[in-house]
Design an enzyme around this catalytic site. Structure first.
Site, PDB file in Angstrom:
ATOM      1  N   SER A 408     -49.001 -46.495  11.773  1.00  0.00           N
ATOM      2  CA  SER A 408     -48.640 -47.673  12.551  1.00  0.00           C
ATOM      3  C   SER A 408     -49.554 -48.851  12.243  1.00  0.00           C
ATOM      4  O   SER A 408     -49.319 -49.941  12.726  1.00  0.00           O
ATOM      5  CB  SER A 408     -48.643 -47.354  14.047  1.00  0.00           C
ATOM      6  OG  SER A 408     -49.876 -46.794  14.410  1.00  0.00           O
ATOM      7  N   HIS A 429     -42.430 -46.889   9.775  1.00  0.00           N
ATOM      8  CA  HIS A 429     -43.099 -46.880  11.078  1.00  0.00           C
ATOM      9  C   HIS A 429     -42.064 -46.769  12.194  1.00  0.00           C
ATOM     10  O   HIS A 429     -41.415 -47.759  12.537  1.00  0.00           O
ATOM     11  CB  HIS A 429     -43.966 -48.139  11.225  1.00  0.00           C
ATOM     12  CG  HIS A 429     -44.655 -48.221  12.535  1.00  0.00           C
ATOM     13  ND1 HIS A 429     -44.937 -49.408  13.167  1.00  0.00           N
ATOM     14  CD2 HIS A 429     -45.110 -47.245  13.376  1.00  0.00           C
ATOM     15  CE1 HIS A 429     -45.536 -49.160  14.316  1.00  0.00           C
ATOM     16  NE2 HIS A 429     -45.641 -47.863  14.468  1.00  0.00           N
ATOM     17  N   GLU A 441     -39.919 -50.123  11.400  1.00  0.00           N
ATOM     18  CA  GLU A 441     -40.557 -51.081  10.485  1.00  0.00           C
ATOM     19  C   GLU A 441     -40.670 -50.382   9.135  1.00  0.00           C
ATOM     20  O   GLU A 441     -41.283 -49.315   9.035  1.00  0.00           O
ATOM     21  CB  GLU A 441     -41.959 -51.457  10.982  1.00  0.00           C
ATOM     22  CG  GLU A 441     -41.980 -52.542  12.036  1.00  0.00           C
ATOM     23  CD  GLU A 441     -43.402 -52.935  12.470  1.00  0.00           C
ATOM     24  OE1 GLU A 441     -43.572 -54.046  12.960  1.00  0.00           O
ATOM     25  OE2 GLU A 441     -44.330 -52.103  12.339  1.00  0.00           O
ATOM     26  N   ASN A 479     -47.310 -54.370  16.030  1.00  0.00           N
ATOM     27  CA  ASN A 479     -48.629 -54.057  16.577  1.00  0.00           C
ATOM     28  C   ASN A 479     -49.635 -55.158  16.265  1.00  0.00           C
ATOM     29  O   ASN A 479     -50.585 -55.373  17.013  1.00  0.00           O
ATOM     30  CB  ASN A 479     -49.125 -52.708  16.049  1.00  0.00           C
ATOM     31  CG  ASN A 479     -48.420 -51.551  16.746  1.00  0.00           C
ATOM     32  OD1 ASN A 479     -47.760 -51.757  17.773  1.00  0.00           O
ATOM     33  ND2 ASN A 479     -48.529 -50.354  16.203  1.00  0.00           N
TER      34      ASN A 479
END
Ligand code: 3H9
Length: 675
Positions: A408, A429, A441, A479
């Protein structure tokens, strides 16, 4: 009518009107003009006794043409075309395959009869675009299916199967799957002389105030923040109270309000953004893809198990590998339990559960992945361990296999460098729970081959994910944008805000939860250094006291047995202790400041992501936040929202708080432009 998408052909005394407007037979201007002419033809030709309306290609009309909504309107308008179909003095049969959606179903409702193949789906999904069926759908539907079903269909927007529609009387007859035209012609033959011609507008919808009240209450949480569901409900209610024409006027007023509001603009933006995200800049759409028939997943923990389920559910075989037998058994057990829970809720049959589980092969040896087409690593986030695993994969995977990491935030290029085939390495991800969350992702490494990227993006659609291409940077898109939000939220605590205030501002904005509620849910201890004696942040202090979040019954909030949160006096003490030790004065923090420092900073980070080329386009960032983090879809994602809020206002506030405004945001602000 040679260039028209609408063609007509006589079959004896039945006129077959066919639409051919790929890809989805949207009811654009040319289709409306053609339909209008066909109706006039049918009315004026005495040799015609009935009409069949049918579509070529993958589907019956899938709705109004949404691309026209932002352009000047072109006559004839859909409600008028639909009214002329219903008014025809010869019966019209809608012959439905694929999806009859929105304006498409409204057209079918104006036809006097509907026949559909069993695989067809019927619905009015306008609410998902922040709208309501604006071509008579809210008035005709309750008159045909009753108030309860009409509420479900309009205010929630999910389509129903032709079989259910048949039970409800929305479909008059089911056709042979492969012989829709023949079935429709035979049906038209039977009804062509029936009088009076049945018209939905001439029926009445029985009032049911109790059902409407109950529906509003049951769905209050689901509809929170959205304008369109309430407008849909109000229109259905109007259908039970007003004569048809007055109901239509009511519908028109409500439709126009929604159409010119920002919520619908945001939701329409996301409709197109989601489809655009699948397109990869610089790669031809017809590039040859690598076949993916067998997938390997390394790690049977929460992520590995969730990832595995996506493939099993799509009918793709998976080998799941763990190091220890008990962990493997536990992982496989959780997968089965999840499937069985879905079956218990009626979402799957037990046959489907067994079919999915039958595609799963548990293994304790990574060597068993040798013939997989795609191998996804889903072990914990540690670069050295990941490198070791990819080194092993390099040795055993067949040439051409795609090697993916579910990291991640780690550097995918560094992981790829531990293999002799960096062109085959990519990031995938998934978001937790990976079998539920729609976002994927797809991280494009510096050397990821074009066909690898294109294959994974296509595969995402097969496993029903919305995929977005991200570049290699810490935290990728989602993130990475979470980081400034978290940093500022923590600082705000020190300056005088409470976790409750910050979370409330986010929830009122429309997020499913605020930063501290999210932290408690995910685990306050994630990424903690694990040394209770080393207390440098509020988070360290919480972790040292075992306040790891919901799983421990305490985190930023206190929790009861049912995990209901209450503000924590102990957390207030911890924060105050930190504040006094840092010699900081407590001050009142306004809700607006929280928005500026936690949400405007995300926009700024998004602009930097664009500047660095880590996202292909601003709308991709919006898709990430809608499908990965629950950003309210009616606000269209952070970058769309920036345009609504005003980039100039955002840049000025960021500068006031001392943030470095990204050059791209500054440029947009100078022109008062959105992204
Ligand atoms: C309405 O009807 C208002 C009325 O009540 C009132 C009027 C007064 N228009 O999704 P896909 C494009 S509102 C224009 O990838 P699938 C789409 O952008 C409408 N374009 O295919 C894509 O383009 P591209 C209510 C549309 O097989 C291509 O078609 N109806 C429209 O996965 C393929 O689409 C809806 O909301 C449209 N209506 O799914 C239905 N629809 O290739 C919306 C699609 O350039 N549509 N496109 O990226 C859908 O739900 C799905 O497209 C459908 C097919 C299920 C039909």
């Amino acid at each position: 009518m040679s260039d028209s998408p609408i063609s007509i052909e006589k079959h004896g005394d039945i006129l077959v009107v066919t639409s051919n407007n790929p890809p989805v037979n949207a009811l654009g201007a040319a289709v409306r003009i053609g339909l209008d002419a066909a109706v006039k033809q049918a009315a004026s030709d005495d040799g015609i006794k009935a009409v069949v309306l049918i579509c070529e290609g993958q589907t019956f009309f899938a709705g109004a043409d949404i691309t026209e909504f932002s352009k000047p309107p072109v006559e004839p308008f859909l409600p008028a075309v639909i009214a002329s179909i219903e008014a025809l003095n010869k019966p019209v049969v809608a012959a439905i395959h694929g999806t009859a959606l929105g304006g498409g179903l409204e057209t079918a409702l104006a036809c006097h009869y509907r026949i559909a193949v069993p695989s067809a789906k019927l619905g009015v999904p306008e609410v998902k675009l922040g709208l309501l069926p604006g071509a008579g759908g809210t008035q005709r539907l309750p008159r045909v299916v009753g108030v309860k079903a009409a509420l479900e269909m309009t205010a929630k927007g999910d389509p129903v199967s032709a079989k259910l529609a048949h039970q409800w009387g929305l479909v008059d007859a089911l056709a042979d799957e492969g012989g829709l035209l023949q079935s429709a012609l035979a049906f038209a033959e039977q009804i062509k002389a029936v009088r009076p011609i049945p018209r939905a507008s001439e029926r009445s919808a029985a009032p049911d105030d109790a059902a409407i009240d109950a529906f509003r209450k049951e769905n209050a949480r689901k509809f929170r923040g959205f304008d369109a569901p309430a407008a849909n409900i109000a229109c259905v209610e109007a259908a039970t109270r007003l004569p048809f024409e007055e109901g239509l006027n009511f519908e028109r007023t409500e439709f126009t309000k929604l159409m010119f509001g920002t919520q619908s603009a945001a939701q329409r933006h996301i409709f197109f953004a989601e489809r655009k995200a699948a397109k990869i800049d610089g790669i031809a759409s017809d590039i040859a893809l690598r076949p993916i028939n067998k997938v390997g997943v390394i790690g049977a923990g929460t992520m590995g198990g969730g990832i595995t389920m996506n493939f099993l559910s799509a009918g793709i075989a998976v080998i799941i590998v763990e190091q220890a037998e008990d962990a493997l058994n536990r992982g496989v057990g959780v997968i089965r339990k999840n499937y069985e829970a879905s079956a218990a809720k009626g979402r799957l049959t037990s046959d489907q559960v067994e079919k999915a589980m039958g595609l799963l092969t548990p293994s304790l040896s990574i060597d068993d992945l040798a013939d997989c087409d795609l191998i996804i690593e889903a072990i914990f986030e540690n670069m050295d361990v990941k490198k070791e695993v990819f080194g092993k994969l390099d040795a055993i995977a067949r040439p051409g296999a795609i090697l993916a990491s579910n990291t991640s935030y780690l550097n995918v290029d560094e992981i790829a460098a531990s293999t002799s085939r960096p062109q085959d390495v990519v990031g995938m991800h998934f978001f937790s729970p990976a079998n539920v969350m729609k976002l994927l992702e797809v991280v494009r490494g510096a050397r990821t081959a074009d066909d690898v990227l294109a294959t994974v993006m296509k595969l995402a659609k097969t496993i029903r994910k919305v995929a977005v291409v991200a570049g290699v940077c810490p935290g990728f898109i989602g993130n990475r944008m979470l980081m400034p939000r978290q940093v500022e939220a923590n600082k705000l605590l020190m300056e005088g805000a409470t976790p409750e205030q910050i979370d409330r501002v986010h929830v009122e904005f429309g997020m499913p939860m605020g930063p501290f509620q999210m932290s408690d849910l995910a685990g306050v201890d994630i990424g903690w250094h694990r040394d209770p004696a080393r207390i440098e942040t509020i988070r360290d202090a919480l972790c040292a006291e075992d306040r790891w979040g919901q799983k421990k019954g305490a985190g930023f909030y206190d929790y009861d047995e049912k995990r209901n949160p209450t503000p924590s006096a102990r957390v207030t003490e911890i924060i105050e202790d930190f504040r006094s030790r840092s010699n900081m004065a407590k001050r009142d923090i306004t809700d607006q400041e929280i928005i500026e420092r936690t949400l405007y900073t995300m926009v700024n980070e998004g602009a930097m992501i664009l500047e660095e080329g880590m996202a292909q386009r601003a709308s991709d960032i919006d898709v990430v936040w809608i499908y990965g983090y629950g950003w309210p879809i009616y606000r269209g994602g952070p970058m769309f929202w920036a345009g609504v809020e005003g980039t100039d206002k955002i840049a000025a506030a960021l500068a006031k708080h001392g943030f470095a405004v990204s050059p791209m945001l500054a440029e947009k602000a100078a022109k008062s432009e959105g992204f």
